[in-house]
Design a protein around this motif. Structure first.
Motif, PDB file in Angstrom:
ATOM      1  N   ASP A 123       0.826  -1.211   0.000  1.00  0.00           N
ATOM      2  CA  ASP A 123       0.000   0.000   0.000  1.00  0.00           C
ATOM      3  C   ASP A 123       0.860   1.261   0.000  1.00  0.00           C
ATOM      4  N   GLN A 124       1.970   1.238   0.695  1.00  0.00           N
ATOM      5  CA  GLN A 124       2.829   2.413   0.766  1.00  0.00           C
ATOM      6  C   GLN A 124       3.498   2.723  -0.554  1.00  0.00           C
ATOM      7  N   ILE A 125       3.673   1.729  -1.400  1.00  0.00           N
ATOM      8  CA  ILE A 125       4.263   1.967  -2.709  1.00  0.00           C
ATOM      9  C   ILE A 125       3.315   2.813  -3.553  1.00  0.00           C
ATOM     10  N   HIS A 126       2.033   2.698  -3.301  1.00  0.00           N
ATOM     11  CA  HIS A 126       1.030   3.391  -4.105  1.00  0.00           C
ATOM     12  C   HIS A 126       0.610   4.730  -3.519  1.00  0.00           C
ATOM     13  N   GLU A 127       1.330   5.174  -2.515  1.00  0.00           N
ATOM     14  CA  GLU A 127       1.089   6.506  -1.973  1.00  0.00           C
ATOM     15  C   GLU A 127       2.414   7.101  -1.538  1.00  0.00           C
ATOM     16  N   ASP A 128       2.474   8.394  -1.513  1.00  0.00           N
ATOM     17  CA  ASP A 128       3.711   9.086  -1.140  1.00  0.00           C
ATOM     18  C   ASP A 128       3.900   8.980   0.371  1.00  0.00           C
ATOM     19  N   PRO A 129       4.917   8.255   0.832  1.00  0.00           N
ATOM     20  CA  PRO A 129       5.106   8.103   2.273  1.00  0.00           C
ATOM     21  C   PRO A 129       5.549   9.397   2.950  1.00  0.00           C
ATOM     22  N   PHE A 130       5.973  10.383   2.164  1.00  0.00           N
ATOM     23  CA  PHE A 130       6.469  11.632   2.732  1.00  0.00           C
ATOM     24  C   PHE A 130       5.638  12.829   2.290  1.00  0.00           C
ATOM     25  N   ALA A 131       4.364  12.595   2.019  1.00  0.00           N
ATOM     26  CA  ALA A 131       3.490  13.672   1.544  1.00  0.00           C
ATOM     27  C   ALA A 131       3.322  14.767   2.597  1.00  0.00           C
ATOM     28  N   GLU A 132       3.318  14.377   3.844  1.00  0.00           N
ATOM     29  CA  GLU A 132       3.209  15.371   4.913  1.00  0.00           C
ATOM     30  C   GLU A 132       4.534  16.098   5.058  1.00  0.00           C
ATOM     31  N   PRO A 133       4.516  17.425   5.041  1.00  0.00           N
ATOM     32  CA  PRO A 133       5.780  18.165   5.167  1.00  0.00           C
ATOM     33  C   PRO A 133       6.496  17.830   6.476  1.00  0.00           C
ATOM     34  N   ALA A 134       7.782  17.710   6.380  1.00  0.00           N
ATOM     35  CA  ALA A 134       8.612  17.455   7.554  1.00  0.00           C
ATOM     36  C   ALA A 134       9.047  18.785   8.155  1.00  0.00           C
ATOM     37  N   GLU A 135       9.594  18.716   9.354  1.00  0.00           N
ATOM     38  CA  GLU A 135      10.103  19.942   9.968  1.00  0.00           C
ATOM     39  C   GLU A 135      11.357  20.427   9.243  1.00  0.00           C
ATOM     40  N   GLU A 136      11.717  21.648   9.486  1.00  0.00           N
ATOM     41  CA  GLU A 136      12.889  22.271   8.855  1.00  0.00           C
ATOM     42  C   GLU A 136      14.126  21.408   9.080  1.00  0.00           C
ATOM     43  N   GLY A 137      14.879  21.203   8.020  1.00  0.00           N
ATOM     44  CA  GLY A 137      16.116  20.440   8.105  1.00  0.00           C
ATOM     45  C   GLY A 137      15.959  18.956   7.811  1.00  0.00           C
ATOM     46  N   VAL A 138      14.714  18.505   7.606  1.00  0.00           N
ATOM     47  CA  VAL A 138      14.467  17.104   7.268  1.00  0.00           C
ATOM     48  C   VAL A 138      14.142  17.032   5.783  1.00  0.00           C
ATOM     49  N   GLU A 189      13.315   4.224  -1.383  1.00  0.00           N
ATOM     50  CA  GLU A 189      14.264   3.557  -2.270  1.00  0.00           C
ATOM     51  C   GLU A 189      13.550   2.630  -3.247  1.00  0.00           C
ATOM     52  N   LEU A 190      13.212   3.190  -4.391  1.00  0.00           N
ATOM     53  CA  LEU A 190      12.659   2.419  -5.502  1.00  0.00           C
ATOM     54  C   LEU A 190      13.332   2.873  -6.781  1.00  0.00           C
ATOM     55  N   ARG A 191      13.373   1.985  -7.761  1.00  0.00           N
ATOM     56  CA  ARG A 191      13.927   2.319  -9.065  1.00  0.00           C
ATOM     57  C   ARG A 191      12.948   3.217  -9.817  1.00  0.00           C
ATOM     58  N   PRO A 192      13.457   4.033 -10.743  1.00  0.00           N
ATOM     59  CA  PRO A 192      12.559   4.879 -11.538  1.00  0.00           C
ATOM     60  C   PRO A 192      11.482   4.075 -12.257  1.00  0.00           C
ATOM     61  N   VAL A 193      11.825   2.888 -12.733  1.00  0.00           N
ATOM     62  CA  VAL A 193      10.848   2.067 -13.444  1.00  0.00           C
ATOM     63  C   VAL A 193       9.702   1.631 -12.521  1.00  0.00           C
ATOM     64  N   ASP A 194       9.949   1.558 -11.229  1.00  0.00           N
ATOM     65  CA  ASP A 194       8.910   1.207 -10.267  1.00  0.00           C
ATOM     66  C   ASP A 194       8.165   2.433  -9.753  1.00  0.00           C
ATOM     67  N   LEU A 195       8.833   3.580  -9.727  1.00  0.00           N
ATOM     68  CA  LEU A 195       8.188   4.808  -9.272  1.00  0.00           C
ATOM     69  C   LEU A 195       7.322   5.442 -10.358  1.00  0.00           C
ATOM     70  N   ALA A 196       7.791   5.429 -11.595  1.00  0.00           N
ATOM     71  CA  ALA A 196       7.107   6.147 -12.676  1.00  0.00           C
ATOM     72  C   ALA A 196       5.643   5.736 -12.870  1.00  0.00           C
ATOM     73  N   PRO A 197       5.260   4.478 -12.674  1.00  0.00           N
ATOM     74  CA  PRO A 197       3.845   4.138 -12.848  1.00  0.00           C
ATOM     75  C   PRO A 197       2.935   4.672 -11.738  1.00  0.00           C
ATOM     76  N   GLN A 198       3.520   5.185 -10.679  1.00  0.00           N
ATOM     77  CA  GLN A 198       2.716   5.650  -9.546  1.00  0.00           C
ATOM     78  C   GLN A 198       2.237   7.086  -9.791  1.00  0.00           C
ATOM     79  N   PRO A 199       0.932   7.311  -9.818  1.00  0.00           N
ATOM     80  CA  PRO A 199       0.428   8.670 -10.077  1.00  0.00           C
ATOM     81  C   PRO A 199       0.980   9.718  -9.109  1.00  0.00           C
ATOM     82  N   TRP A 200       1.128   9.372  -7.832  1.00  0.00           N
ATOM     83  CA  TRP A 200       1.646  10.338  -6.860  1.00  0.00           C
ATOM     84  C   TRP A 200       3.076  10.748  -7.210  1.00  0.00           C
TER      85      TRP A 200
END
Length: 147
Positions: free
Chosen positions: A26-41, A72-83
């Protein structure tokens, strides 16, 4: 049923303070870092190719970067993900998220990180900056293995 190809290798993400977790399907199909992190992260997307590694290296050298989150995913695995395509319509890595700013292209990312977080790394004069960029561009003349 999962949309898009199943990654051939596991997906890992670094969630802070050096903690590494394997991503679920499920996490592959959504951006795990969509929520902004604090400054410096910083959030970096992509497996450790030479172009991703130079981004990670620059960030590691900056005293004001407090943490680096990784997807850590390859571009070929990330590119099909709409996010991911919303982050970078080119479908390439690396991609950097710093708060609301999203950048791609490794030289751009390195220059940004060094200027914002590592004043000790960013050249102070125009001629020094030109020489630094000359070496960044030279590094791009090498052949990289296809991802």
């Amino acid at each position: 049923v999962m949309d898009g190809p199943t990654p051939k290798r596991p997906c890992y993400r670094q969630t802070g303070a050096g903690t590494v977790q394997q991503c679920t399907r499920d996490q592959i199909h959504e951006d795990p870092f969509a929520e902004p992190a604090e400054e410096g992260v910083l959030s970096v997307y992509g497996i450790s190719t030479s172009r991703v590694v130079k981004v990670l290296w620059a960030a590691a050298e900056c005293p004001n970067v407090t943490d680096i989150r990784r997807m850590e995913l390859r571009p070929v695995d990330l590119a099909p993900q709409p996010w991911f395509m919303e982050l970078n319509p080119k479908g390439t890595v690396p991609v950097l998220r710093d708060g609301g700013l999203v950048l791609n292209e490794s030289n751009t990312i390195v220059a940004y990180i060094c200027q914002k977080y590592g004043s000790n790394l960013y050249p102070g004069t125009e001629s020094s900056l030109a020489l630094a960029w000359q070496w960044l561009e030279y590094a791009e003349t090498t052949m990289a293995e296809a991802q």
